[in-house]
Design a protein around this motif. Structure first.
Motif, PDB file in Angstrom:
ATOM      1  N   PRO A  11       1.172 -11.704  26.721  1.00  0.00           N
ATOM      2  CA  PRO A  11       1.783 -13.099  27.082  1.00  0.00           C
ATOM      3  C   PRO A  11       0.862 -14.181  26.826  1.00  0.00           C
ATOM      4  N   PRO A  13      -2.082 -10.453  32.005  1.00  0.00           N
ATOM      5  CA  PRO A  13      -2.009  -9.630  33.353  1.00  0.00           C
ATOM      6  C   PRO A  13      -3.219  -8.708  33.505  1.00  0.00           C
ATOM      7  N   PRO A  20      -9.151 -13.077  29.047  1.00  0.00           N
ATOM      8  CA  PRO A  20      -9.712 -14.195  28.560  1.00  0.00           C
ATOM      9  C   PRO A  20     -10.819 -15.008  29.409  1.00  0.00           C
TER      10      PRO A  20
HETATM   11 FE1  SF4 Z   1      -2.818  -8.894  26.347  1.00  0.00          FE
HETATM   12 FE2  SF4 Z   1      -5.499  -9.602  25.661  1.00  0.00          FE
HETATM   13 FE3  SF4 Z   1      -3.421 -11.455  25.740  1.00  0.00          FE
HETATM   14 FE4  SF4 Z   1      -4.556 -10.417  27.908  1.00  0.00          FE
HETATM   15  S1  SF4 Z   1      -5.805 -11.402  26.690  1.00  0.00           S
HETATM   16  S2  SF4 Z   1      -2.337 -10.830  27.461  1.00  0.00           S
HETATM   17  S3  SF4 Z   1      -4.767  -8.187  27.616  1.00  0.00           S
HETATM   18  S4  SF4 Z   1      -3.493  -9.608  24.384  1.00  0.00           S
END
Ligand code: SF4
Ligand code: SF4
Ligand code: SF4
Length: 236
Positions: free
Chosen positions: A80, A119, A123
């Protein structure tokens, strides 16, 4: 098919070797830690701590138990976070490994919006530079035929890494073994992520965001943060 991790939480001793190895390999500075009543240090992920061993205390049949959860980006198969930037080149899915990589172009994007889309709440934005950061699967090491630094450093077999097929197979084997001791053991979101956790007990006992929650999917008008603020975190 790409790569995946299997993180067998039934084996983690919270030695934090993986957390330190991540910092060293990524050349991320240490952060000032404070005593906040837990062995977990630092208190949360940050742009400088992209891997964190979380501690939680649960009472299980009258016995106090510690649960350890080494947290990192899950490298979602359909991430996402990667849908947020206006520039489609900003966040890339590496073709060979499937790693979700924040390129230099990501620095120009709104990091908080990227965080809100995740979700798993992974980050984190640097308060000074405003640049968003997370784990990149040690893509440089993996391309050179090495294991990610956190996997290389783990002495207990908690951290495993390899071709996705092999990791899914190992996950089923470890799950069957774990269920003999922990009847509620389960694999967490194995179809959606490249970092598959084997949890001994209900994932929410480890941490609110170990498992993705469908209620995290926000209506367009409301950001996840606004939603969380309304409810008051944690949301479970
Ligand atoms: Fe998935 Fe990592 Fe992006 Fe979060 S930061 S949506 S865990 S790929
Ligand atoms: Fe850190 Fe690399 Fe492990 Fe990601 S894969 S948590 S960047 S050591
Ligand atoms: Fe757990 Fe392995 Fe990390 Fe130690 S190195 S905290 S055993 S995952």
């Amino acid at each position: 098919n790409g790569k995946s991790f299997l993180v067998d939480l039934t084996r983690c001793t919270a030695c934090r070797g993986c957390q330190i190895a991540c910092k060293q390999w990524k050349k991320l500075p240490a952060e000032k830690t404070i005593n906040w009543g837990s062995y977990q240090n630092p208190k949360d992920l940050s742009s400088k701590t992209i891997r964190l061993v979380r501690f939680s205390e649960v009472v299980d049949n009258g016995t106090l138990r510690w649960l350890f959860f080494p947290e990192q980006c899950r490298h979602c198969l359909e991430a996402p976070c990667s849908t947020v930037p206006d520039n489609p080149e900003a966040i890339l899915h590496d073709k060979e490994t499937g790693a979700v990589v924040y390129t230099e172009l990501t620095a120009k994007e709104d990091g908080e919006s990227i965080r809100m889309a995740c979700p798993y709440d992974i980050p984190r934005v640097d308060p000074e530079t405003k640049v968003v950061n997370k784990c990149d699967m040690c893509i440089d090491r993996v391309r050179a035929g090495k294991l990610p630094a956190c996997v290389q450093a783990c002495p207990t077999g908690t951290m495993n890494f390899g071709d996705r097929e092999d990791m899914l197979k190992l996950a089923e084997e470890r799950l069957a073994a774990a269920q003999e001791k922990y009847p509620d053991a389960m694999l967490v979101d194995p179809e959606e992520t490249r970092v598959i956790y084997l949890a001994a007990v209900d994932p929410a006992s480890y941490y609110d965001y170990l498992e993705a929650d469908a209620s995290d999917v926000m209506p367009d008008s409301l950001t996840r943060k606004q939603f969380l603020a309304k409810l008051g975190r944690p949301i479970r």
